[in-house]
Enzyme design. Structure first.
Site, mmCIF file in Angstrom:
data_model
loop_
_atom_site.group_PDB
_atom_site.id
_atom_site.type_symbol
_atom_site.label_atom_id
_atom_site.label_comp_id
_atom_site.label_asym_id
_atom_site.label_seq_id
_atom_site.Cartn_x
_atom_site.Cartn_y
_atom_site.Cartn_z
ATOM 1 N N ASP A 1 14.034 1.975 11.674
ATOM 2 C CA ASP A 1 12.732 1.010 12.122
ATOM 3 C C ASP A 1 12.068 1.807 13.010
ATOM 4 O O ASP A 1 12.515 2.196 14.178
ATOM 5 C CB ASP A 1 13.811 -0.090 12.996
ATOM 6 C CG ASP A 1 13.062 -1.155 13.355
ATOM 7 O OD1 ASP A 1 11.712 -0.776 13.855
ATOM 8 O OD2 ASP A 1 13.570 -2.159 13.855
ATOM 9 N N VAL B 1 -5.662 -6.607 1.435
ATOM 10 C CA VAL B 1 -4.960 -6.141 0.259
ATOM 11 C C VAL B 1 -3.809 -7.024 -0.243
ATOM 12 O O VAL B 1 -3.155 -7.657 0.799
ATOM 13 C CB VAL B 1 -4.644 -4.914 0.861
ATOM 14 C CG1 VAL B 1 -3.850 -4.154 -0.464
ATOM 15 C CG2 VAL B 1 -5.664 -4.175 1.272
ATOM 16 N N TYR C 1 -3.765 -6.484 17.024
ATOM 17 C CA TYR C 1 -3.631 -5.568 15.762
ATOM 18 C C TYR C 1 -4.967 -4.785 15.408
ATOM 19 O O TYR C 1 -5.000 -3.644 15.126
ATOM 20 C CB TYR C 1 -3.680 -6.757 14.351
ATOM 21 C CG TYR C 1 -3.480 -6.087 13.088
ATOM 22 C CD1 TYR C 1 -2.277 -5.384 12.647
ATOM 23 C CD2 TYR C 1 -4.807 -5.956 12.337
ATOM 24 C CE1 TYR C 1 -2.236 -4.975 11.408
ATOM 25 C CE2 TYR C 1 -4.639 -5.159 11.209
ATOM 26 C CZ TYR C 1 -3.606 -5.006 10.554
ATOM 27 O OH TYR C 1 -3.477 -4.175 9.541
ATOM 28 N N SER D 1 -5.140 2.784 8.401
ATOM 29 C CA SER D 1 -5.617 1.788 9.287
ATOM 30 C C SER D 1 -6.131 0.789 8.910
ATOM 31 O O SER D 1 -5.566 0.117 7.960
ATOM 32 C CB SER D 1 -6.652 2.828 10.098
ATOM 33 O OG SER D 1 -7.267 2.177 11.133
ATOM 34 N N LYS E 1 -5.388 -0.736 15.151
ATOM 35 C CA LYS E 1 -6.053 -0.211 14.135
ATOM 36 C C LYS E 1 -7.407 0.936 14.655
ATOM 37 O O LYS E 1 -7.520 1.598 14.042
ATOM 38 C CB LYS E 1 -6.401 -1.008 12.978
ATOM 39 C CG LYS E 1 -5.138 -1.658 12.515
ATOM 40 C CD LYS E 1 -4.327 -0.518 11.753
ATOM 41 C CE LYS E 1 -3.367 -1.107 11.066
ATOM 42 N NZ LYS E 1 -2.198 -0.220 10.361
ATOM 43 N N SER F 1 -0.321 -7.657 -0.925
ATOM 44 C CA SER F 1 0.677 -7.116 -0.641
ATOM 45 C C SER F 1 1.535 -8.063 0.106
ATOM 46 O O SER F 1 1.255 -9.293 -0.078
ATOM 47 C CB SER F 1 0.488 -5.862 0.436
ATOM 48 O OG SER F 1 0.225 -6.441 1.747
ATOM 49 N N ILE G 1 0.891 -1.223 -0.057
ATOM 50 C CA ILE G 1 -0.057 -0.103 -0.057
ATOM 51 C C ILE G 1 0.986 1.105 0.164
ATOM 52 O O ILE G 1 0.582 2.188 -0.655
ATOM 53 C CB ILE G 1 -0.812 -0.128 1.399
ATOM 54 C CG1 ILE G 1 -1.961 -1.117 1.060
ATOM 55 C CG2 ILE G 1 -1.878 1.453 1.365
ATOM 56 C CD1 ILE G 1 -2.702 -1.786 2.458
HETATM 57 N N1 LIG Z 1 -2.526 -5.958 3.277
HETATM 58 C C1 LIG Z 1 -3.696 -6.011 4.097
HETATM 59 O O1 LIG Z 1 -4.268 -6.880 3.803
HETATM 60 C C2 LIG Z 1 -3.840 -4.689 4.905
HETATM 61 C C3 LIG Z 1 -5.126 -4.353 5.339
HETATM 62 C C4 LIG Z 1 -5.529 -3.501 6.125
HETATM 63 C C5 LIG Z 1 -4.370 -2.548 6.386
HETATM 64 N N2 LIG Z 1 -3.174 -2.803 6.207
HETATM 65 C C6 LIG Z 1 -2.293 -1.889 6.655
HETATM 66 O O2 LIG Z 1 -1.510 -1.340 5.541
HETATM 67 C C7 LIG Z 1 -0.355 -0.945 6.097
HETATM 68 C C8 LIG Z 1 0.883 -1.374 4.868
HETATM 69 O O3 LIG Z 1 0.973 -2.985 4.809
HETATM 70 P P1 LIG Z 1 1.108 -3.546 3.443
HETATM 71 O O4 LIG Z 1 -0.105 -4.274 3.194
HETATM 72 O O5 LIG Z 1 1.260 -2.733 2.231
HETATM 73 O O6 LIG Z 1 2.400 -4.515 3.760
HETATM 74 P P2 LIG Z 1 3.752 -4.798 3.327
HETATM 75 O O7 LIG Z 1 3.629 -4.957 1.973
HETATM 76 O O8 LIG Z 1 4.284 -5.666 4.000
HETATM 77 O O9 LIG Z 1 4.558 -3.412 3.544
HETATM 78 C C9 LIG Z 1 4.877 -3.045 4.677
HETATM 79 C C10 LIG Z 1 5.774 -1.668 4.746
HETATM 80 O O10 LIG Z 1 6.241 -1.011 5.873
HETATM 81 C C11 LIG Z 1 7.656 -1.328 6.065
HETATM 82 N N3 LIG Z 1 8.053 -1.565 7.636
HETATM 83 C C12 LIG Z 1 7.472 -2.649 8.108
HETATM 84 N N4 LIG Z 1 8.042 -2.398 9.545
HETATM 85 C C13 LIG Z 1 8.523 -1.576 9.572
HETATM 86 C C14 LIG Z 1 9.345 -0.902 10.538
HETATM 87 N N5 LIG Z 1 9.462 -1.346 11.723
HETATM 88 N N6 LIG Z 1 9.754 0.393 10.436
HETATM 89 C C15 LIG Z 1 9.576 0.863 9.328
HETATM 90 N N7 LIG Z 1 9.204 0.556 8.274
HETATM 91 C C16 LIG Z 1 8.634 -0.649 8.359
HETATM 92 C C17 LIG Z 1 8.119 -2.401 5.088
HETATM 93 O O11 LIG Z 1 9.541 -2.262 4.470
HETATM 94 P P3 LIG Z 1 10.741 -2.749 5.393
HETATM 95 O O12 LIG Z 1 10.390 -4.290 5.793
HETATM 96 O O13 LIG Z 1 11.951 -2.609 4.695
HETATM 97 O O14 LIG Z 1 10.963 -2.063 6.798
HETATM 98 C C18 LIG Z 1 7.243 -2.035 3.948
HETATM 99 O O15 LIG Z 1 7.733 -0.751 2.989
HETATM 100 C C19 LIG Z 1 0.030 -1.698 7.533
HETATM 101 O O16 LIG Z 1 0.016 -0.182 8.239
HETATM 102 C C20 LIG Z 1 -0.985 -2.502 7.577
HETATM 103 O O17 LIG Z 1 -1.212 -2.685 8.875
HETATM 104 C C21 LIG Z 1 -2.726 -4.061 5.400
#
Ligand SMILES: NC(=O)c1ccc[n+]([C@@H]2O[C@H](COP(=O)([O-])OP(=O)(O)OC[C@H]3O[C@@H](n4cnc5c(N)ncnc54)[C@H](OP(=O)(O)O)[C@@H]3O)[C@@H](O)[C@H]2O)c1
Length: 256
Positions: free
Chosen positions: A59, A179, A146, A135, A150, A181, A13
């Site tokens: 981090d 999503v 989690y 969120s 959120k 990802s 995202i």
């Molecule tokens: N995917 C879903 O189904 C979903 C649904 C609802 C909400 N969300 C929310 O959407 C957001 C993005 O998630 P995503 O699905 O896009 O996941 P993702 O593809 O795993 O991406 C996560 C990103 O956050 C970075 N990250 C993780 N831990 C970190 C830390 N400790 N410090 C700094 N950066 C960090 C990662 O890079 P590095 O690992 O290099 O740090 C990566 O760029 C999150 O807040 C998640 O809770 C996701």
């Protein structure tokens, strides 16, 4: 020149937000932990969109790293900040180490608070800006730490939007459902049971989030399925929500 800082801007995202903002001509400040990925994404975005991208390897669960990002966010040259970085943990609350939950909470809530404070003050002083906090509709459920984090993010965003009303600074919480990802793979969750209709693309979430933010909406819920689910969850009796959340959580644990 407009500029946006995006946490977790290298994947999923966050990367979709980065591309959407870059295509609108925003210069970017990308924050994530992995320097090699940051460097790759920086070159890709600069080449494809002709913008400038800074990178900050941090981090966000570590206070000194978070403070360095907050310092960058407070300089007064950001038009937008997207608090997006986050991850999930597999397993129940008592079965995981407390330290793992604390680190997750530091990323999902403390970082959002600290960076919203830093950027929010600077934007209020300038009289313009956009704060987008990623969120989740999970925040309307009772699915563990989690979901609680959120829920906090949504309520915090609504409170900040109210505080900043009339200042020229807009706050939007984006509440996606599932999503595509790296999120579930990284958490070690097998999601093969979820039908295709339950999935959103990161591009859809970011596109809808940005258009809702620009329209001044405080809540952005992408996808008709999740708009209905969120509406039902907000009015349904809490015992029913707890029952559904418990059944859903145990199904997730069984399929892994
Ligand atoms: N995917 C879903 O189904 C979903 C649904 C609802 C909400 N969300 C929310 O959407 C957001 C993005 O998630 P995503 O699905 O896009 O996941 P993702 O593809 O795993 O991406 C996560 C990103 O956050 C970075 N990250 C993780 N831990 C970190 C830390 N400790 N410090 C700094 N950066 C960090 C990662 O890079 P590095 O690992 O290099 O740090 C990566 O760029 C999150 O807040 C998640 O809770 C996701």
């Amino acid at each position: 020149m407009t500029r946006a800082l995006i946490t977790g801007g290298t994947s999923g995202i966050g990367l979709a937000f980065a591309k959407a903002l870059a295509s609108d001509g925003y210069d970017l400040v990308l924050v994530a932990r992995t320097p090699t990925t940051l460097a790759e994404i920086k070159s890709e975005l600069e080449r494809e969109y002709g913008i400038t991208a800074e990178t900050l390897a941090a981090d966000l669960s570590k206070r000194p790293d978070l403070d360095a990002v907050a310092e960058r966010a407070s300089r007064g040259d950001l038009d937008a900040i997207v608090n997006n970085a986050g991850y999930g943990l597999r397993g129940t609350f008592l079965d995981n180490d407390l330290a793992a939950w604390e680190a997750q909470d530091d990323v999902l809530t403390r970082a959002v608070m600290v960076l919203s404070h830093a950027a929010g003050r600077a934007m209020r002083d300038r009289g313009s800006g956009m704060i987008i906090n990623v969120s989740s509709v999970a925040g309307y459920t009772t699915m563990g730490v989690y979901a609680a984090a959120k829920s906090w993010t949504t309520v915090f965003s609504e409170a900040l939007a109210t505080e900043l009303a009339g200042t020229g600074v807009h706050v939007t919480a984006v509440l996606p459902g599932f999503v595509h990802s790296e999120f579930h793979r990284r958490a070690g969750l097998n999601m093969s049971w979820l039908p295709a209709a339950g999935w959103l693309t990161a591009e859809h979430v970011a596109g809808r989030g940005l258009s809702d933010a620009r329209a001044g909406k405080t809540l952005s819920i992408p996808g008709a399925v999740y708009q209905v689910a969120a509406r039902v969850a907000r009015i349904a009796p809490r015992p029913l929500i707890r029952g559904i959340s418990g059944g859903f959580a145990s199904r997730r644990i069984k399929s892994n």
